[in-house]
Design an enzyme around this catalytic site. Structure first.
Site, mmCIF file in Angstrom:
data_model
loop_
_atom_site.group_PDB
_atom_site.id
_atom_site.type_symbol
_atom_site.label_atom_id
_atom_site.label_comp_id
_atom_site.label_asym_id
_atom_site.label_seq_id
_atom_site.Cartn_x
_atom_site.Cartn_y
_atom_site.Cartn_z
ATOM 1 N N HIS A 206 41.235 -1.473 19.205
ATOM 2 C CA HIS A 206 40.920 -1.163 20.602
ATOM 3 C C HIS A 206 40.647 0.313 20.875
ATOM 4 C CE1 HIS A 206 45.211 -0.133 20.689
ATOM 5 N NE2 HIS A 206 44.946 0.602 21.751
HETATM 6 C C1 UD1 Z 1 44.892 1.898 27.304
HETATM 7 C C2 UD1 Z 1 45.366 3.288 26.913
HETATM 8 C C3 UD1 Z 1 45.502 3.370 25.408
HETATM 9 C C4 UD1 Z 1 46.379 2.256 24.872
HETATM 10 C C5 UD1 Z 1 45.893 0.908 25.358
HETATM 11 C C6 UD1 Z 1 46.894 -0.127 24.944
HETATM 12 C C7 UD1 Z 1 44.570 5.075 28.397
HETATM 13 C C8 UD1 Z 1 43.636 6.208 28.539
HETATM 14 N N1 UD1 Z 1 44.410 4.303 27.317
HETATM 15 O O1 UD1 Z 1 43.614 1.711 26.753
HETATM 16 O O2 UD1 Z 1 46.092 4.611 25.056
HETATM 17 O O3 UD1 Z 1 46.359 2.294 23.470
HETATM 18 O O4 UD1 Z 1 45.794 0.924 26.800
HETATM 19 O O5 UD1 Z 1 46.438 -1.422 25.078
HETATM 20 O O6 UD1 Z 1 45.439 4.902 29.228
HETATM 21 N N2 UD1 Z 1 40.881 -4.586 30.506
HETATM 22 C C9 UD1 Z 1 40.951 -5.916 30.831
HETATM 23 N N3 UD1 Z 1 42.158 -6.405 31.259
HETATM 24 C C10 UD1 Z 1 43.277 -5.646 31.396
HETATM 25 C C11 UD1 Z 1 43.167 -4.287 31.078
HETATM 26 C C12 UD1 Z 1 41.977 -3.784 30.619
HETATM 27 O O7 UD1 Z 1 39.996 -6.653 30.724
HETATM 28 O O8 UD1 Z 1 44.335 -6.172 31.798
HETATM 29 C C13 UD1 Z 1 39.584 -4.055 29.997
HETATM 30 C C14 UD1 Z 1 38.686 -3.512 31.083
HETATM 31 O O9 UD1 Z 1 37.372 -3.799 30.737
HETATM 32 C C15 UD1 Z 1 38.929 -2.012 30.982
HETATM 33 C C16 UD1 Z 1 39.160 -1.821 29.499
HETATM 34 O O10 UD1 Z 1 39.840 -2.993 29.092
HETATM 35 O O11 UD1 Z 1 37.844 -1.268 31.454
HETATM 36 C C17 UD1 Z 1 39.982 -0.601 29.196
HETATM 37 O O12 UD1 Z 1 41.226 -0.594 29.894
HETATM 38 P P1 UD1 Z 1 42.013 0.786 30.141
HETATM 39 O O13 UD1 Z 1 43.329 0.514 30.750
HETATM 40 O O14 UD1 Z 1 41.132 1.778 30.829
HETATM 41 O O15 UD1 Z 1 42.211 1.370 28.703
HETATM 42 P P2 UD1 Z 1 42.624 0.654 27.343
HETATM 43 O O16 UD1 Z 1 41.445 0.653 26.443
HETATM 44 O O17 UD1 Z 1 43.297 -0.631 27.637
HETATM 45 N N1 UDP Z 2 50.985 -6.235 21.115
HETATM 46 C C1 UDP Z 2 51.140 -7.555 21.519
HETATM 47 N N2 UDP Z 2 50.085 -8.425 21.413
HETATM 48 C C2 UDP Z 2 48.879 -8.059 20.905
HETATM 49 C C3 UDP Z 2 48.729 -6.706 20.485
HETATM 50 C C4 UDP Z 2 49.781 -5.824 20.625
HETATM 51 O O1 UDP Z 2 52.218 -7.933 21.948
HETATM 52 O O2 UDP Z 2 47.976 -8.899 20.840
HETATM 53 C C5 UDP Z 2 52.114 -5.299 21.313
HETATM 54 C C6 UDP Z 2 52.639 -4.633 20.060
HETATM 55 O O3 UDP Z 2 54.039 -4.574 20.190
HETATM 56 C C7 UDP Z 2 52.054 -3.244 20.144
HETATM 57 C C8 UDP Z 2 52.059 -3.011 21.637
HETATM 58 O O4 UDP Z 2 51.698 -4.265 22.165
HETATM 59 O O5 UDP Z 2 52.826 -2.279 19.499
HETATM 60 C C9 UDP Z 2 51.110 -1.935 22.127
HETATM 61 O O6 UDP Z 2 49.889 -2.227 21.654
HETATM 62 P P1 UDP Z 2 48.517 -1.526 21.797
HETATM 63 O O7 UDP Z 2 47.967 -1.591 20.434
HETATM 64 O O8 UDP Z 2 47.790 -2.164 22.891
HETATM 65 O O9 UDP Z 2 48.755 -0.002 22.278
HETATM 66 P P2 UDP Z 2 48.936 1.390 21.519
HETATM 67 O O10 UDP Z 2 50.267 1.354 20.867
HETATM 68 O O11 UDP Z 2 47.812 1.585 20.576
HETATM 69 O O12 UDP Z 2 48.873 2.375 22.631
#
Ligand code: UD1
Ligand code: UDP
Length: 363
Positions: A206
């Site tokens: 991601h």
């Molecule tokens: C965010 C964090 C990242 C973390 C990740 C964990 C920031 C800058 N980034 O990234 O550090 O590793 O979460 O998962 O805060 N979306 C959905 N449903 C949701 C949430 C997001 O569809 O419930 C999609 C949307 O298209 C959105 C995209 O994911 O635009 C990105 O979501 P966003 O919260 O901006 O950042 P992440 O990539 O999830």
């Molecule tokens: N995780 C989960 N389901 C998934 C992927 C991740 O429960 O399908 C959990 C797992 O414990 C992981 C945490 O969510 O450490 C955070 O994950 P993510 O990779 O989204 O965030 P990051 O640690 O890179 O910010």
């Protein structure tokens, strides 16, 4: 007096759960605690399921900020959190990790004169193209209390002029959640659910550097595909990468199952039973280290180098992933015998004790 936990994105939830539980256990007279959910993540499988799986209490508010560009999302977070903090006037705010919700809460608290603590302080990738690195630097520079997961954090924070008096090495609350969940993990049930053989792999992707650009994504998809021909893989796909990875040629095959994000217990069950994990996640680097499951991290750097020196993690590129997977799966593969210090499931209680002393000193 109130402690307010600001949570918003998937990785926040397993970090906060043990802190909340440990604070409850201390039963500090006159102290209550509440969660505010910013709504940064909102899909059931990115948020709600974690409240159930981790036994987190219901949030007192959900700000519903949702997705958007960094400016729009952070702006909505700032506005929502400012109102909420003005209304509740907590004695202390706790923020977790390095997501935009963390950064926004840090800024709002500083401007409003509300002290805050940062759980998971002092991680640095030294890569400012990562949005998380900016969030970490700003949050740490403003925090009143910094809770570090690994010893090198203290020196790194010191180099940025942060007084060691504010920094507490407490271990890793993510690992508290994992250890607490161990009795509930059922790898065999996950093997049955996905019709997997004894040896299988898990992948998560991601990071913007991997999934926002079609050309970068294509190289990665090809490497993951090749690994899946040695070892069947389940890829619970973060919503961020869906469109671009598909454009880059990611398709489900019998050996590469692409599924929705998994709940915490299902995901950790799958990882626990895996022979290999391919990831670009921060938390997954740590969880595989604690579980001693080989992990290949598709990134040029990591803010968690202790998972490489004291764990099972190795950084790879699309060009080195396949050979690294062969090596990690071979009988000769060896891992450091000593895990990271204090990753023992007791980080939550250590944080709670620091908070108890801090609160007592203020009264
Ligand atoms: C965010 C964090 C990242 C973390 C990740 C964990 C920031 C800058 N980034 O990234 O550090 O590793 O979460 O998962 O805060 N979306 C959905 N449903 C949701 C949430 C997001 O569809 O419930 C999609 C949307 O298209 C959105 C995209 O994911 O635009 C990105 O979501 P966003 O919260 O901006 O950042 P992440 O990539 O999830
Ligand atoms: N995780 C989960 N389901 C998934 C992927 C991740 O429960 O399908 C959990 C797992 O414990 C992981 C945490 O969510 O450490 C955070 O994950 P993510 O990779 O989204 O965030 P990051 O640690 O890179 O910010």
């Amino acid at each position: 007096a109130e402690i307010l936990h600001v949570l918003g994105a998937r990785p926040n939830f397993p970090k906060a759960a043990p802190v909340i539980r440990a604070l409850d256990a201390l039963a500090i007279p006159g102290l209550t605690q509440q969660i505010v959910h910013t709504g940064q993540h909102y899909d059931t499988l990115m948020s709600d399921v974690f409240f159930a799986d981790l036994g987190l209490p219901e949030p007192v508010a959900n700000l519903g900020v949702g997705s958007g560009s960094h400016g729009k999302q952070t702006g909505a977070l700032l506005a929502g959190l400012e109102d909420l903090i003005a209304e509740r006037r907590p004695e202390l705010v706790l923020v977790y990790g390095d997501v935009n919700s963390t950064l926004a809460a840090a800024l709002v608290c500083s401007k409003m004169g509300v002290p805050f603590g940062h759980v998971e302080a002092g991680l640095r990738s030294f890569d400012r193209t990562m949005p998380e690195e900016i969030n970490r630097i700003v949050t740490d520079s403003l925090a009143d209390l910094l809770f570090a997961t690994s010893p090198e954090a203290i020196g790194l924070l010191g180099q940025e002029g942060i007084s060691p008096d504010k920094v507490h090495l407490v271990g890793n609350p993510m690992i508290d959640s994992l250890f607490a969940a161990l009795p509930k993990l059922d790898a065999a049930a996950m093997r049955a659910r996905f019709s997997l053989p004894e040896r299988y792999g898990v992948a998560t992707l991601h990071r913007p550097g991997n999934v926002d650009d079609v050309a970068a994504a294509r190289e990665l998809v090809e490497a993951v595909n090749e690994v899946s021909r040695m070892l069947p893989i389940v890829l619970p796909l973060h919503p961020r990468g869906r469109a671009t990875l598909a454009e880059a040629g990611l398709v489900a095959t019998p050996d590469l199952q692409i599924v929705d994000p998994l709940g915490y217990l299902d995901f950790m069950s799958l990882v626990r039973g895996a022979a290999l994990v391919l990831t670009d996640s921060g938390g997954v680097q740590e969880e595989t280290t604690a579980l001693k499951v080989p992990c290949l991290t598709a990134r040029p750097n990591t803010e968690r180098p202790i998972t490489c020196t004291h764990g099972t993690n190795k950084l790879v590129t699309p060009a080195t992933m396949v050979a690294a997977a062969k090596e990690a799966l071979s009988a000769e593969a060896e891992w450091p015998p000593e895990g990271p210090p204090l990753w023992d499931g007791q980080a939550g209680p250590r944080i709670a004790h620091v908070l108890k002393r801090w609160l007592a000193a203020r009264r």
